[in-house]
Design an enzyme around this catalytic site. Structure first.
Site, mmCIF file in Angstrom:
data_model
loop_
_atom_site.group_PDB
_atom_site.id
_atom_site.type_symbol
_atom_site.label_atom_id
_atom_site.label_comp_id
_atom_site.label_asym_id
_atom_site.label_seq_id
_atom_site.Cartn_x
_atom_site.Cartn_y
_atom_site.Cartn_z
ATOM 1 N N ASP A 1 3.528 15.716 4.359
ATOM 2 C CA ASP A 1 4.586 14.916 5.008
ATOM 3 C C ASP A 1 4.925 15.714 6.378
ATOM 4 O OD1 ASP A 1 5.859 15.229 2.785
ATOM 5 O OD2 ASP A 1 6.508 13.041 3.651
ATOM 6 N N ASP B 1 5.715 21.275 6.795
ATOM 7 C CA ASP B 1 4.159 21.647 6.880
ATOM 8 C C ASP B 1 3.813 21.907 7.568
ATOM 9 O OD1 ASP B 1 5.353 21.212 4.132
ATOM 10 O OD2 ASP B 1 5.356 19.237 3.884
ATOM 11 N N ASP C 1 2.269 19.900 -1.182
ATOM 12 C CA ASP C 1 4.124 19.426 -1.244
ATOM 13 C C ASP C 1 4.725 18.828 -1.982
ATOM 14 O OD1 ASP C 1 6.341 20.082 0.181
ATOM 15 O OD2 ASP C 1 6.292 18.048 0.790
#
Length: 622
Positions: free
Chosen positions: A515, A519, A323
């Site tokens: 995080d 996600d 990410d």
């Protein structure tokens, strides 16, 4: 050494001294010779014999204790007193090595237990500190942490400044400076000033408790290698017992049928040697110990692995998907540019800050921070937030629309689209394009190095983000990523990770690092989920298989290197132990290898494999 290990060591020393004395004393009387040799034998081997008898009673005799008991009793029955006692003596030396190695690994992991404090201090009515059980502290309470004390519960600093020793959590020795308003984690040590902290979580949900829970449960998730060795031992041990029995009985009978001497003593001795050689201790002990040491070493480096199955999977990772926000970037937004339209920069920023005054979105916070002046809420009215688009509000009688390009398109406002890197926040005043504010997220200092090290490990790097294309492409170019996919919703990220997994080669694995709460589905879907633990959401940490305690992307290649080192040691031990044993078994069956060779094939190989396994415990500092 603990008391039990010291006791075994004393028995080994005493037995060895008696054996040395007996070696230099010539005893002609067979009865006395037998009695004297039985002293060191029972001194060193009574617990092994006891376990062997217990195994027979419980109908589970085929273990290393049974093999040692049969081999040594058989050797003594054949008059090979010194060899029988020596086998038991060296077996106990090997067991002591194994016990010490496991204890060292356990001590390494148990040091983590020190991060969970036994008490918390709260202020009483008279301002006096009262010690309470951390479990009794409610969320939102104010706790006081004095210099030298551990922070018991996660929270936000309400008063005070200090430096924190975070080494127990992150493996990093550099102290972290904190001030009022900063979030702090349980398990860190307050090094200087007095801190007053408002708790944000219950004790059981705080970082220190979660870490210990992860480590304590890690052994329950066994790797394929451990499961294979367990199944292998269950089949292997009975098989070699049967082969030894055939060697002791069938071959002499065959010799008799062929008219040759039976040579019972010779073949029974070879069968006993065969049993000693075949003991699977080296594999059964060293493989789990390697994973145990690997998990312990990783935890000291700030990488928490939830089980050896994930450590094994991490070693096979060929794709690392990340990410962007909070993983490769700081997740701290700031205004980097203001592009004028119908309004000048100062007025544009002022109106945008007022329009965003009721929003808690990070972009809204960054605009208010850039404005830097206290907001008078009386100037704002009729606020309407449109999810995924932006905000409408009246400020000083001006109808403002503040948001992304979708908002401008939906409202039919003519605007000038910017191609500059960053997140563009477009502003319209009374239906007229007033300008654009660019928001950027700082790239973490170690992100580029992490990508470089991942490539050096032969790993493909991919970034998935919900950010706009030009911003995502700019970050990917700066970091040198192989691929980037932008403007993705959480569901799109899951679809994309499935596409990457479908394309990967046989035996390869894909890891995803994230995080945020959004996600969590991707972390669950990836072969290996890696969560940023310090700032990451609870949902992400729960869904992940591995947690990086300091949000540092450099720990991603570090974790993979630890896993690969651990697997190298596992395979070294498997090939070495099986190779030596097969060779010695063949030599023993043909009478070339005697009982001393058998001792090396059993105890020597086990000691070497255990010492090799301990190497997984040591991880180089970054």
């Amino acid at each position: 050494m603990n008391k039990k290990q010291k006791k075994v060591l004393y028995r080994i020393i005493a037995s060895a001294l008696i054996m040395i004395i007996l070696h230099f004393v010539d005893i002609d009387n067979l009865v006395l010779r037998f009695v004297f040799y039985m002293i060191p034998y029972f001194m060193i081997g009574y617990d092994v014999l006891k376990k062997a008898v217990h195994g027979i009673k419980s109908l589970q005799p085929c273990d290393e204790n049974f093999l040692m008991a049969v081999a040594t009793v058989g050797a003594i029955a054949l008059g090979q007193y010194s060899e029988g006692v020596s086998v038991m003596l060296f077996y106990q030396i090997g067991e002591l090595f194994q016990s010490y190695a496991v204890g060292k690994s356990r001590r390494n992991i148990s040091e983590l237990m020190d991060i969970r404090p036994d008490h918390a201090f709260i202020e009483g009515e008279n301002g006096e500190l009262e010690s309470v059980d951390p479990d009794e502290v409610e969320v939102g309470s104010i706790i006081v942490v004095r210099p030298g004390e551990k922070i018991p519960i996660d929270g936000v600093v309400e008063e005070g400044t200090s430096s924190l020793d975070t080494s127990a959590l992150t493996g990093e020795s550099v102290p972290r400076d904190i001030k009022t308003g900063d979030r702090v984690q349980s398990g860190c040590i307050n090094m200087s000033g007095i801190l007053k902290i408002r708790t944000e979580k219950e004790f059981g949900e705080s970082t220190a408790s979660k870490i210990l829970e992860l480590v304590e449960n890690a052994s329950s998730k066994k790797s394929r290698s451990e499961n294979f060795i367990s199944k292998f031992a269950r089949v292997y041990t009975p098989t070699v017992c049967i082969l030894a029995l055939l060697l002791a009985i069938v071959v002499p009978l065959f010799n008799m049928l062929m008219g040759d001497p039976a040579a019972w003593g010779t073949w029974v001795y070879r069968a006993l040697t065969f049993l000693v050689i075949s003991c699977p201790c080296a594999l059964v002990i060293s493989i789990p110990l390697t994973f145990f040491a690997g998990i312990g070493g990783a935890s000291n480096a700030g990488v928490l692995v939830k089980g050896s199955v994930y450590l094994e999977g991490l070693a096979d990772v060929k794709n690392v998907v990340c990410d962007k926000t909070g993983t490769l970037t700081e997740g701290v937004f700031e205004v980097t540019d203001i592009i004028e339209g119908s309004l000048n920069k100062d007025r544009l920023l002022e109106l945008a800050a007022y329009a965003e005054s009721y929003s808690t979105h990070p972009i809204s916070i960054s605009i208010r921070k850039a404005y830097g002046t206290e907001i008078d809420n009386g100037r704002v009215s009729d606020v309407r937030e449109m999810s995924g688009h932006g905000i409408e509000a009246n400020v000083d009688g001006v109808r403002l629309a503040v948001g992304n390009a979708k908002l401008m398109d939906e409202m039919g406002i003519s605007y000038t689209r910017t191609d500059k890197p960053g997140t563009a926040v477009y502003v319209a005043a009374d239906g007229v394009f007033a300008g654009c504010i660019l928001i950027s997220d700082r790239i973490k200092k170690t992100s580029a190095k992490a990508v470089k090290e991942l490539k050096a490990l032969g790993i493909k790097t991919v970034m998935l983000t919900g950010d706009v294309k030009n911003t995502a492409d700019s970050v990917a170019k700066e970091l040198g990523l192989d691929e980037v996919y932008s403007e993705l919703l959480p569901g799109d990220k899951v679809t994309k990770i499935e596409e990457i997994i479908a394309k990967q080669g046989k035996g390869a694995r894909t890891a995803f690092t994230g995080d945020g709460i959004n996600d969590a589905p991707v972390l669950s879907r990836a072969d290996i989920g890696i969560a940023m633990g310090a700032l990451g959401s609870d949902a992400a940490i729960e869904a992940a298989d591995i947690v990086l305690m300091d949000d540092d992307p450099i720990k991603i290649p570090k974790a993979i290197s630890i896993a690969r080192k651990c697997m190298r040691i596992v395979y070294e031990n498997i090939y070495f132990a099986i190779g030596i044993k097969v060779l010695c078994l063949i030599l023993g069956a043909f009478g070339i290898a005697n009982m001393w060779a058998a001792i090396f094939a059993d105890v020597g190989v086990m000691v070497i494999a255990v010492l090799n396994a301990i190497r997984a415990l040591y991880v180089k500092k970054l």
